[in-house]
Structures are given as structure tokens and as C-alpha cells.
Design a protein around this motif. Structure first.
Motif, PDB file in Angstrom:
ATOM      1  N   HIS A 286      -7.740   3.235  -4.511  1.00 16.35           N
ATOM      2  CA  HIS A 286      -7.873   4.118  -3.354  1.00 16.35           C
ATOM      3  C   HIS A 286      -6.518   4.625  -2.858  1.00 16.35           C
ATOM      4  O   HIS A 286      -6.330   5.835  -2.730  1.00 16.35           O
ATOM      5  CB  HIS A 286      -8.681   3.453  -2.243  1.00 16.35           C
ATOM      6  CG  HIS A 286     -10.156   3.500  -2.498  1.00 16.35           C
ATOM      7  ND1 HIS A 286     -10.920   4.605  -2.220  1.00 16.35           N
ATOM      8  CD2 HIS A 286     -10.991   2.598  -3.046  1.00 16.35           C
ATOM      9  CE1 HIS A 286     -12.171   4.374  -2.577  1.00 16.35           C
ATOM     10  NE2 HIS A 286     -12.236   3.158  -3.092  1.00 16.35           N
ATOM     11  N   PRO A 287      -5.550   3.751  -2.592  1.00 13.20           N
ATOM     12  CA  PRO A 287      -4.248   4.288  -2.170  1.00 13.20           C
ATOM     13  C   PRO A 287      -3.479   4.969  -3.303  1.00 13.20           C
ATOM     14  O   PRO A 287      -2.826   5.991  -3.094  1.00 13.20           O
ATOM     15  CB  PRO A 287      -3.490   3.070  -1.644  1.00 13.20           C
ATOM     16  CG  PRO A 287      -4.189   1.883  -2.202  1.00 13.20           C
ATOM     17  CD  PRO A 287      -5.603   2.293  -2.473  1.00 13.20           C
TER      18      PRO A 287
ATOM     19  N   THR B 268       0.830  -1.210   0.000  1.00 18.77           N
ATOM     20  CA  THR B 268       0.000   0.000   0.000  1.00 18.77           C
ATOM     21  C   THR B 268       0.859   1.253   0.000  1.00 18.77           C
ATOM     22  O   THR B 268       0.579   2.213  -0.729  1.00 18.77           O
ATOM     23  CB  THR B 268      -0.954  -0.003   1.215  1.00 18.77           C
ATOM     24  OG1 THR B 268      -1.782  -1.167   1.140  1.00 18.77           O
ATOM     25  CG2 THR B 268      -1.836   1.227   1.216  1.00 18.77           C
TER      26      THR B 268
ATOM     27  N   GLU C 177     -15.563  -2.021  -5.138  1.00 17.80           N
ATOM     28  CA  GLU C 177     -14.282  -2.239  -4.474  1.00 17.80           C
ATOM     29  C   GLU C 177     -13.135  -1.835  -5.398  1.00 17.80           C
ATOM     30  O   GLU C 177     -13.012  -2.381  -6.494  1.00 17.80           O
ATOM     31  CB  GLU C 177     -14.140  -3.713  -4.075  1.00 17.80           C
ATOM     32  CG  GLU C 177     -15.178  -4.188  -3.077  1.00 17.80           C
ATOM     33  CD  GLU C 177     -14.974  -3.605  -1.694  1.00 17.80           C
ATOM     34  OE1 GLU C 177     -13.812  -3.358  -1.311  1.00 17.80           O
ATOM     35  OE2 GLU C 177     -15.980  -3.391  -1.000  1.00 17.80           O
ATOM     36  N   LEU C 178     -12.339  -0.902  -4.967  1.00 19.15           N
ATOM     37  CA  LEU C 178     -11.181  -0.448  -5.739  1.00 19.15           C
ATOM     38  C   LEU C 178      -9.941  -0.449  -4.831  1.00 19.15           C
ATOM     39  O   LEU C 178      -9.387   0.611  -4.535  1.00 19.15           O
ATOM     40  CB  LEU C 178     -11.444   0.962  -6.300  1.00 19.15           C
ATOM     41  CG  LEU C 178     -12.682   1.107  -7.187  1.00 19.15           C
ATOM     42  CD1 LEU C 178     -12.990   2.564  -7.440  1.00 19.15           C
ATOM     43  CD2 LEU C 178     -12.469   0.361  -8.487  1.00 19.15           C
ATOM     44  N   PRO C 179      -9.508  -1.617  -4.397  1.00 18.19           N
ATOM     45  CA  PRO C 179      -8.446  -1.673  -3.391  1.00 18.19           C
ATOM     46  C   PRO C 179      -7.109  -1.104  -3.853  1.00 18.19           C
ATOM     47  O   PRO C 179      -6.314  -0.658  -3.037  1.00 18.19           O
ATOM     48  CB  PRO C 179      -8.334  -3.165  -3.071  1.00 18.19           C
ATOM     49  CG  PRO C 179      -8.913  -3.863  -4.250  1.00 18.19           C
ATOM     50  CD  PRO C 179      -9.947  -2.940  -4.817  1.00 18.19           C
ATOM     51  N   VAL C 180      -6.841  -1.098  -5.149  1.00 16.05           N
ATOM     52  CA  VAL C 180      -5.589  -0.529  -5.648  1.00 16.05           C
ATOM     53  C   VAL C 180      -5.745   0.957  -5.918  1.00 16.05           C
ATOM     54  O   VAL C 180      -4.850   1.753  -5.630  1.00 16.05           O
ATOM     55  CB  VAL C 180      -5.116  -1.274  -6.925  1.00 16.05           C
ATOM     56  CG1 VAL C 180      -3.932  -0.579  -7.554  1.00 16.05           C
ATOM     57  CG2 VAL C 180      -4.781  -2.723  -6.591  1.00 16.05           C
TER      58      VAL C 180
ATOM     59  N   GLY D 269     -17.022   3.922  -3.707  1.00 17.14           N
ATOM     60  CA  GLY D 269     -17.064   3.210  -2.436  1.00 17.14           C
ATOM     61  C   GLY D 269     -18.448   3.198  -1.814  1.00 17.14           C
ATOM     62  O   GLY D 269     -18.879   2.201  -1.240  1.00 17.14           O
TER      63      GLY D 269
END
Length: 124
Positions: free
Chosen positions: A64-65, A2, A59-62, A54
Motif C-alpha cells: 500500500h505505501p 512507511t 492485507e498488503l501492509p508493504v 483491501g
């Protein structure tokens, strides 16, 4: 992992801020900080889109950071906005300073809300 995404997004965002600010300012013949206004509005719109995604369960786990924290964090700039507002006051351009403060806040809120509305239209 992250932290690397945040760093990568921040590196891109800082370069985009610099280049965009220079490009926009070169096209205006006033002391008003148009470049900073443009990058802050753009970052607010992008962050509104991500926040909206969101809210609708995307889901956008990559992203977002990478984009939300890194790119938008480095692209937008509260410190430059504050400095430029004070500089305008010191230079005697009080009307520009007032317009910068009010414009930045209103445009930023509007851009963020627009991003949320685009996300709502796309994912609801």
C-alpha cells in the motif's frame, strides 16, 4: 519505515512516468498527450487492484505505501494532465483538449473499475 517505502515507490514511479511518457510519445506523430494518458490509466488500474485487495480483506501492509501511495502517486500526474489540456487549448487544438479531458477521466475511471473487478475475480 512507511515513509521510506513511499519514497522508494515515488522514485520508481517518477522514473517510470518519465520513461513511459517519452517512449509512448515517440511513437505518435500528434500533439495529443498519449504518454500522460497511458501513465494515468496504468496508475488507476494498479490502484484499483490494491483497493480491491483491501476490500476483500487481503492485507498488503508493504504494498500500500510502496505501490499505492509512492509508485502510483508519482506515476500518475494530474498537474501534467491539466497543463497539457490548457496547452492544447492555447495552441488552438480545442478538440484534442476536449478529448484529453474526457478521455483521461473516462479511461481513468474505467481502469480503476477494471482493477477492482480483477481483484474481485481473484480474491472473492
Amino acid at each position: 519505515m512507511t515513509a521510506l517505502l513511499v519514497a522508494l515507490g515515488g522514485a520508481v514511479g517518477a522514473c517510470l512516468r518519465f520513461l513511459t511518457d517519452r517512449w509512448v510519445q515517440a511513437r505518435h506523430d500528434t500533439g495529443f498527450p498519449w504518454g500522460t494518458l497511458v501513465v494515468n490509466a496504468t496508475g488507476s488500474l494498479l490502484l484499483g487492484l490494491l483497493a480491491g485487495a483491501g476490500l476483500f480483506g487481503i492485507e498488503l501492509p508493504v504494498l500500500h505505501p510502496l505501490v499505492g501511495i509512492g509508485l502510483c502517486g508519482a506515476l500518475t500526474t494530474y498537474s501534467t494532465f491539466g497543463y497539457e489540456s490548457v496547452r492544447l487549448i492555447v495552441d488552438g487544438a480545442r478538440l484534442f483538449a476536449l478529448l484529453n479531458v474526457l478521455g483521461t477521466v473516462l479511461v481513468g475511471l474505467g481502469a480503476g473499475a477494471t482493477g477492482l473487478m480483477i481483484a474481485a475475480a481473484a480474491w472473492s
